[in-house]
Motif scaffolding. Structure first.
Motif, PDB file in Angstrom:
ATOM      1  N   TYR A 107      31.682  24.367  45.114  1.00 43.44           N
ATOM      2  CA  TYR A 107      31.571  24.134  43.682  1.00 43.44           C
ATOM      3  C   TYR A 107      32.879  24.535  43.003  1.00 43.44           C
ATOM      4  CZ  TYR A 107      26.585  24.304  44.767  1.00 43.44           C
ATOM      5  OH  TYR A 107      25.352  24.100  45.302  1.00 43.44           O
ATOM      6  N   ARG A 108      33.184  23.886  41.903  1.00 44.48           N
ATOM      7  CA  ARG A 108      34.332  24.291  41.072  1.00 44.48           C
ATOM      8  C   ARG A 108      33.871  25.440  40.184  1.00 44.48           C
ATOM      9  NH1 ARG A 108      39.062  22.580  38.442  1.00 44.48           N
ATOM     10  NH2 ARG A 108      39.189  20.641  39.608  1.00 44.48           N
ATOM     11  N   THR A 146      35.025  27.964  37.051  1.00 45.54           N
ATOM     12  CA  THR A 146      35.984  28.140  35.962  1.00 45.54           C
ATOM     13  C   THR A 146      35.726  29.486  35.299  1.00 45.54           C
ATOM     14  OG1 THR A 146      35.966  25.759  35.565  1.00 45.54           O
ATOM     15  CG2 THR A 146      36.880  27.148  33.833  1.00 45.54           C
ATOM     16  N   GLU A 161      31.787  29.418  34.616  1.00 42.57           N
ATOM     17  CA  GLU A 161      30.995  28.192  34.691  1.00 42.57           C
ATOM     18  C   GLU A 161      31.163  27.607  36.084  1.00 42.57           C
ATOM     19  OE1 GLU A 161      30.783  26.289  30.252  1.00 42.57           O
ATOM     20  OE2 GLU A 161      32.358  25.583  31.567  1.00 42.57           O
ATOM     21  N   GLU A 205      30.503  24.119  38.440  1.00 44.84           N
ATOM     22  CA  GLU A 205      30.344  22.683  38.255  1.00 44.84           C
ATOM     23  C   GLU A 205      29.960  22.025  39.575  1.00 44.84           C
ATOM     24  OE1 GLU A 205      33.009  18.875  36.716  1.00 44.84           O
ATOM     25  OE2 GLU A 205      33.847  20.887  36.614  1.00 44.84           O
ATOM     26  N   ASP A 206      28.944  21.173  39.501  1.00 44.78           N
ATOM     27  CA  ASP A 206      28.559  20.373  40.659  1.00 44.78           C
ATOM     28  C   ASP A 206      28.418  18.917  40.197  1.00 44.78           C
ATOM     29  OD1 ASP A 206      26.087  20.158  39.392  1.00 44.78           O
ATOM     30  OD2 ASP A 206      25.040  21.440  40.800  1.00 44.78           O
ATOM     31  N   LYS A 223      28.099  21.039  34.465  1.00 44.13           N
ATOM     32  CA  LYS A 223      28.486  22.453  34.414  1.00 44.13           C
ATOM     33  C   LYS A 223      27.310  23.304  33.941  1.00 44.13           C
ATOM     34  CE  LYS A 223      33.309  21.678  33.169  1.00 44.13           C
ATOM     35  NZ  LYS A 223      34.350  21.977  32.173  1.00 44.13           N
ATOM     36  N   GLN A 224      27.291  24.555  34.428  1.00 40.45           N
ATOM     37  CA  GLN A 224      26.329  25.521  33.915  1.00 40.45           C
ATOM     38  C   GLN A 224      26.891  26.921  34.126  1.00 40.45           C
ATOM     39  OE1 GLN A 224      23.374  24.924  37.570  1.00 40.45           O
ATOM     40  NE2 GLN A 224      22.458  26.156  36.009  1.00 40.45           N
ATOM     41  N   SER A 225      26.344  27.865  33.414  1.00 38.76           N
ATOM     42  CA  SER A 225      26.731  29.263  33.555  1.00 38.76           C
ATOM     43  C   SER A 225      26.467  29.722  34.984  1.00 38.76           C
ATOM     44  CB  SER A 225      25.918  30.106  32.575  1.00 38.76           C
ATOM     45  OG  SER A 225      25.845  31.445  32.974  1.00 38.76           O
TER      46      SER A 225
END
Length: 127
Positions: A3-4, A6, A48, A50-51, A55-57
């Motif tokens: 997953y990315r 951030t 965050e 990302e998939d 994005k989500q917390s």
């Protein structure tokens, strides 16, 4: 699965304006210092994740996917991420920070509550 992730920038007066901004490709940081870049699930500035769905917390992701922490980590620390990575850019002198143990923090928190010190009071130590 990869997953990315951030992180979140913390803008404190003692921070620099170049290193973190360059590291993460932040072009709007010329006006304010970027003192710390946090990577983790701290409640005040969670990263965050990302998939393919968006994005989500990171906090919400871990609540929905606690096994992502791994069995050994969950056995020792429960279903919370047990660390917070901070990248610092210090332009001005930085004070030394000491962090209490969980037991010390709980005792201090209870003592300040008993004294009636508001959570928003700038003199409060344990929030």
């Amino acid at each position: 699965m990869i997953y990315r992730l951030t992180g979140q920038v913390q803008h404190y007066a003692w921070g620099g304006k170049n290193y973190i901004a360059s590291l993460i490709g932040l072009h709007s940081a010329k006006d304010q210092p970027c003192a710390e870049w946090w990577l983790g699930a701290h409640p005040s500035a969670p990263s965050e994740i990302e998939d393919v769905t968006g994005k989500q917390s990171l906090i919400e992701f871990l609540l929905q996917n606690p096994t992502a922490l791994g069995q050994a980590s969950r056995q020792q620390f429960g279903d919370e991420l047990p660390y917070l990575l901070k990248i610092l850019d210090v332009e001005k002198p930085l004070s030394i920070q000491l962090h209490p143990t969980k037991a010390q923090a709980e005792k201090g928190f209870e003592a300040e509550n008993a004294k009636g010190v508001a959570l928003t009071d700038s003199t409060r130590t344990y929030k």
